[in-house]
Structures are given as structure tokens and as C-alpha cells.
Design a protein around this motif. Structure first.
Motif, PDB file in Angstrom:
ATOM      1  N   GLN A  53       0.824  -1.206   0.000  1.00 36.09           N
ATOM      2  CA  GLN A  53       0.000   0.000   0.000  1.00 36.09           C
ATOM      3  C   GLN A  53       0.860   1.258   0.000  1.00 36.09           C
ATOM      4  OE1 GLN A  53      -3.462   0.187  -0.204  1.00 36.09           O
ATOM      5  NE2 GLN A  53      -2.957   2.324  -0.568  1.00 36.09           N
ATOM      6  N   LEU A  56       2.260   1.906  -3.364  1.00 38.63           N
ATOM      7  CA  LEU A  56       1.208   2.457  -4.225  1.00 38.63           C
ATOM      8  C   LEU A  56       1.040   3.953  -3.969  1.00 38.63           C
ATOM      9  CD1 LEU A  56      -0.967   2.027  -6.310  1.00 38.63           C
ATOM     10  CD2 LEU A  56      -2.512   1.278  -4.512  1.00 38.63           C
ATOM     11  N   HIS A  57       1.106   4.365  -2.714  1.00 42.27           N
ATOM     12  CA  HIS A  57       1.067   5.809  -2.402  1.00 42.27           C
ATOM     13  C   HIS A  57       2.198   6.536  -3.130  1.00 42.27           C
ATOM     14  CE1 HIS A  57      -2.103   5.245   0.351  1.00 42.27           C
ATOM     15  NE2 HIS A  57      -1.415   4.922   1.427  1.00 42.27           N
ATOM     16  N   ALA A  59       3.822   5.675  -5.845  1.00 41.97           N
ATOM     17  CA  ALA A  59       3.591   5.683  -7.286  1.00 41.97           C
ATOM     18  C   ALA A  59       2.593   6.774  -7.669  1.00 41.97           C
ATOM     19  CB  ALA A  59       3.081   4.317  -7.743  1.00 41.97           C
ATOM     20  N   ARG A  60       1.564   6.940  -6.864  1.00 44.54           N
ATOM     21  CA  ARG A  60       0.571   7.979  -7.155  1.00 44.54           C
ATOM     22  C   ARG A  60       1.179   9.373  -7.036  1.00 44.54           C
ATOM     23  NH1 ARG A  60      -4.237   5.050  -3.687  1.00 44.54           N
ATOM     24  NH2 ARG A  60      -5.048   3.744  -5.379  1.00 44.54           N
ATOM     25  N   ILE A 161       3.863   3.281 -14.156  1.00 41.94           N
ATOM     26  CA  ILE A 161       3.083   3.408 -12.926  1.00 41.94           C
ATOM     27  C   ILE A 161       1.778   2.619 -13.037  1.00 41.94           C
ATOM     28  CG2 ILE A 161       1.786   5.050 -11.504  1.00 41.94           C
ATOM     29  CD1 ILE A 161       4.016   7.070 -12.037  1.00 41.94           C
ATOM     30  N   THR A 165       0.778  -0.194 -10.551  1.00 39.16           N
ATOM     31  CA  THR A 165      -0.498  -0.181  -9.842  1.00 39.16           C
ATOM     32  C   THR A 165      -1.222  -1.523  -9.996  1.00 39.16           C
ATOM     33  OG1 THR A 165      -0.715   2.206 -10.198  1.00 39.16           O
ATOM     34  CG2 THR A 165      -2.718   0.994  -9.632  1.00 39.16           C
ATOM     35  N   GLU A 166      -1.200  -2.044 -11.220  1.00 41.96           N
ATOM     36  CA  GLU A 166      -1.833  -3.350 -11.470  1.00 41.96           C
ATOM     37  C   GLU A 166      -1.126  -4.453 -10.689  1.00 41.96           C
ATOM     38  OE1 GLU A 166      -2.903  -6.259 -15.273  1.00 41.96           O
ATOM     39  OE2 GLU A 166      -2.068  -4.264 -15.594  1.00 41.96           O
ATOM     40  N   SER A 169      -1.987  -4.173  -7.057  1.00 43.17           N
ATOM     41  CA  SER A 169      -3.350  -4.639  -6.814  1.00 43.17           C
ATOM     42  C   SER A 169      -3.385  -6.159  -6.731  1.00 43.17           C
ATOM     43  CB  SER A 169      -4.263  -4.150  -7.941  1.00 43.17           C
ATOM     44  OG  SER A 169      -5.576  -4.639  -7.770  1.00 43.17           O
TER      45      SER A 169
END
Length: 329
Positions: A53, A56-57, A59-60, A161, A165-166, A169
Motif C-alpha cells: 500500500q 502504491l502511495h 507511485a501515485r 506506474i 499499480t496493477e 493490486s
């Protein structure tokens, strides 16, 4: 007679064999799960999910920066277009004025001109325009090439990215499945052992009666402590559920300090603080690479969004692999 004794002996041996078989269990007995092994497994799975998680933060945040860069480059291109168009109009006007007298030689134009000096100035101006246009076109070509390179890099990173993200997930789905398995094991344990395990998983400690914080840190600490008992949810940042960086971000926002929603990014939010100099409100970070953050509240304790099994809780400073601390603001 001997034959009869043999038959009796065979029958006795058969009965003994049957009796022996009856005492052998049909399947091996399953050993009870060791509570230490279960604890280690649950801790590992919770941390894997949290680390995913937090990546992912990150990457965003990277994607937001890249999009901002691209918008700036497009604005630069528009300004460059306007500047070039203005120069083109000026040069075009000068050329038209000169073409109106194209049947007369340059020397003749000087002769018939009421102001030969002015005409020479015009030629000089045209030459300057031409030089300026050439320079601007050269610069513009360079800017266009740079823009295209940047756009390609941005597109490539955006795709990267998206793939990340994929991947995250899918990774989180796998971890969620493992967590469900671990929770099933926990549910099979005796209630008393399960409660003891849940209480010990994140090294939870008794909540202090008060935290001696001061200044802006007081508002951050007060907010974080008020959330003790709230749920842990991946990606959440309030009102009643948080992940680790979501809690510290919302807490320091109460003090007017903006933090990114990422534990590794928050590690760069202020000056580094030695463990011996920690004050309430300082952010403390864990694991390598950094994937968890909490808030120091004094007396060797932190408040943090621990994991889905514990929620927001008070724990010991060294209840996880400690990396360092910063002081926001």
C-alpha cells in the motif's frame, strides 16, 4: 492334535493383529498450531500488505509530479508559439514593404529615398529580424525536441506506474488471501490464546494518561491520540479508519502542516532527529525500505495505525525495526 493347536495359535495371532490395528488412528493427529508461529505469520502478512500500500502511495505521488511537469511544458510551448508568431508578423511586414520597391536596385532606392539613412536602418532592422527569427527558430526546434523527449519519458513513466499499480493490486489480493488464511487459523485457537495473541501482535502498551506536547505538535498528538481504537484500513485517512501514513498526515494537518500520504515521502518532511532527542509529535519510521510510520508520544511510546487486527494503538518505540525519525513543520 498338533493341527488343532496350529489353528488356535493362528486365530489368537489374528485377534491380536486386529486389536493392534484397532488402536492405530486412521489418520495422523494434527498438531495444534504454535501460537508463536501464527503470530509471526500474521505479522509478516500484515506488513507485506502495508508495504504494498505504501509503494502504491509513492507511485501515485510520482504520477502527480509527472503530470504537473507535462502541463508546464505544454504552457511553455504555447508561449513560444505566440512569441514566434509575433516575430513572423514583424518580418513579414518588413519584407512586404521592401518588395513594393523591388524594381529599383538597392543603390537606386538609397538614391531616390528621401532619407537614405532611414532606408539603411530598415535593412539593418530586417537583418536583425532575420537573425532573431533564425535564433528563435533554432531555440524553438530545441524546445520542441526537449518537449518530445519529456513527453515520451512521461508517457513511459505513466505506463510504468499503471503496470506497477496493477501489480500492487494483484499483490494486495494475494496478501488478502493469505490474511484470510491466517485469520482462519486464529479463529481455530482457543479464545483466551487468541485474545492474548491479538494483544501482543503489535506490542501494544498501556495508553498514557496525558502526553506533554507543546506548540503545533500538541495539536498533532492530540488528534492522533483521539483516534486510538479506530480501525486500520489500507489507503484510509479518516474519519474513523486510517493506514499508518494516513493517520500521521491527518494528525499534522491539524497543526497546519501538509504531509504526503506516504511513509517514505514523510521521511523527508523535516530534519532528522536522533532517537535520544525525540519529542512528542516527531514521526518515527520502520522497516527497510521504509513502509511504516508512527508518532512519538514520549516515555518510549508511539501512537500509530498498526495493522488490521489491532487498529490505531499505542506501542513501544522499538516494537518494530526502527529506522529513524523526523520533526515536521
Amino acid at each position: 492334535m498338533a493341527h488343532t493347536r496350529k489353528r488356535v495359535g493362528a486365530a489368537v495371532l489374528g485377534l491380536c493383529a486386529i486389536a493392534a490395528i484397532s488402536f492405530v488412528p486412521a489418520t495422523p493427529a494434527l498438531a495444534e498450531p504454535d501460537i508463536k508461529d501464527v503470530k509471526a505469520r500474521v505479522d509478516r502478512l500484515y506488513h507485506e500488505a502495508e508495504a504494498a500500500q505504501e509503494r502504491l502511495h509513492d507511485a501515485r505521488l510520482d504520477l502527480v509530479d509527472l503530470r504537473r511537469d507535462l502541463a508546464g511544458l505544454k504552457a511553455d510551448q504555447a508561449r513560444q508559439d505566440e512569441q514566434l508568431e509575433a516575430v513572423r508578423d514583424q518580418v513579414s511586414d518588413a519584407v512586404v514593404r521592401q518588395l513594393e520597391g523591388e524594381g529599383i536596385s538597392t543603390v537606386g532606392q538609397i538614391v531616390v529615398s528621401e532619407d537614405p539613412g532611414s532606408f539603411l536602418d530598415t535593412l539593418s532592422t530586417m537583418s536583425s529580424f532575420n537573425d532573431l527569427q533564425a535564433n528563435l527558430l533554432s531555440d524553438y526546434d530545441t524546445e520542441l525536441e526537449a518537449l518530445e523527449i519529456r513527453r515520451e519519458a512521461t508517457d513511459a513513466r505513466t505506463n510504468e506506474i499503471a503496470e506497477l499499480t496493477e501489480q500492487l493490486s494483484a499483490e494486495k489480493s494475494t496478501v488478502d488471501e493469505k490474511l484470510a488464511e491466517a485469520k482462519t487459523v486464529l479463529a481455530d485457537l482457543e479464545a483466551e490464546e487468541r485474545d492474548r495473541l491479538l494483544a501482543s501482535r503489535s506490542g501494544t502498551a498501556r495508553m498514557p494518561a496525558s502526553v506533554p506536547a507543546s506548540g503545533r505538535a500538541a495539536a498533532a498528538v492530540q488528534y492522533a491520540m483521539a483516534q486510538v481504537g479506530d480501525a486500520y484500513v489500507y489507503g484510509a485517512m479518516g474519519e474513523n479508519a486510517f493506514d499508518c501514513s494516513g493517520l500521521t498526515m491527518r494528525a499534522w494537518a491539524q497543526a497546519g502542516v501538509s504531509l504526503p500520504h506516504s511513509s517514505s515521502a514523510q521521511f523527508g518532511s523535516g530534519p532528522r532527529i536522533a532517537a535520544g532527542d525525540l519529542q512528542p509529535g516527531d514521526l518515527v519510521f520502520y522497516y527497510s525500505p521504509i513502509s511504516h510510520v508512527g508518532m512519538y508520544i514520549g516515555n518510549g511510546l508511539i501512537v500509530h495505525a498498526a495493522n488490521p487486527g489491532t487498529g490505531v494503538a499505542v506501542s513501544g518505540l522499538y516494537s518494530m525495526p526502527y529506522v529513524g525519525a523526523v520533526r515536521p513543520g
